[in-house]
Design an enzyme around this catalytic site. Structure first.
Site, PDB file in Angstrom:
ATOM      1  CG  ASP A 106      -1.969  -1.074   1.180  1.00 21.31           C
ATOM      2  OD1 ASP A 106      -2.252  -1.572   0.076  1.00 21.31           O
ATOM      3  OD2 ASP A 106      -2.491  -1.433   2.254  1.00 21.31           O
ATOM      4  CE1 TYR A 107       1.525   7.792  -2.157  1.00 24.11           C
ATOM      5  CE2 TYR A 107       0.363   8.447  -0.155  1.00 24.11           C
ATOM      6  CZ  TYR A 107       1.162   8.775  -1.241  1.00 24.11           C
ATOM      7  OH  TYR A 107       1.590  10.064  -1.410  1.00 24.11           O
TER       8      TYR A 107
END
Length: 236
Positions: A106-107
């Site tokens: 994820d980011y």
């Protein structure tokens, strides 16, 4: 591949190590692949005699295999490009060849991610049947009770209507190691959300036994020969 043998274009791009089958399908949908001067279609079959171009560049079978380990920093994405102009992990790698990540983080997640151009190996490492171990260091907003830990480690939890197998180890305070053998979107976060806990920090410390050790966030290195050999065990 013999010149007369036909093979699906996405499988071909994966076999020669250009990209994974899923990435190939994305490229075809984005109209970035041509076969003999015409746009490729999903499922289209080709032979060695056909001229394959991706982004206008001729693709050849003698593609050099490359394997990198990146300690992913926060606020980066694992896509090749981003409509919101966020920084991608590929901007951190000094390599002009077409590369892709083995799975995604994820980011705001940090840690171990492998970057390569070996599509066939990537398919193996991301396939659920191979049960590749992933270890995460997780910090949550509130410590779990003993009952909470017992519940999570009894594998009674359902994630996306599927049984979720995980092992949770308490480190200290509100920090834990989470062991998973299958990755899905926001998997770790959903585990703790089930118990009304929010993940404050998520760092993948190991993937398939490969660790970043002293590698700083945002830095990368080539995988060692032994690490590559260990990963290729999953080909069989």
């Amino acid at each position: 591949m013999e010149s007369k043998k036909l093979i699906r274009i996405n499988k071909y791009l994966s076999e020669i190590g250009f990209c994974s089958r899923r990435n190939a399908e994305e490229l075809i949908n984005q109209k970035r692949v041509t076969i003999n001067g015409e746009l490729a279609k999903l499922g289209q079959k080709i032979s060695e005699k056909d001229v394959i171009l991706v982004n206008g560049k001729t693709i050849k079978r003698n593609y050099e295999k490359k394997y990198y380990l990146l300690n992913k920093p926060k606020n980066t994405i694992c896509s090749l490009k981003d409509n919101f102009k966020r920084k991608t992990i590929f901007e951190l790698i000094n390599d002009q060849d077409y590369l892709f990540s083995v799975g995604r983080l994820d980011y705001d997640t940090t840690g171990v991610i492998i970057i390569t151009n070996d599509g066939e190996l990537t398919n193996r490492l991301t396939h659920p049947s191979y049960q590749i171990e992933r270890i995460y260091h997780v910090t949550i907003d509130q410590q779990l009770s003993k009952e909470d830990l017992l519940f999570l480690n009894n594998n009674k939890l359902l994630i996306n209507n599927k049984s979720s197998k995980q092992k949770i180890e308490h480190i200290k305070n509100n920090e834990y190691f989470v062991y998973l053998w299958e990755g899905s979107y926001h998997h770790v976060k959903k585990i703790f959300e089930h118990l009304m806990r929010n993940v404050l920090a998520l760092d993948r410390v190991s993937f398939a036994g490969i660790k970043y050790d002293n590698l700083k966030q945002g830095s990368y290195r080539l995988l060692t020969k032994k690490e590559i050999e260990n990963l290729k065990r999953y080909r069989s």
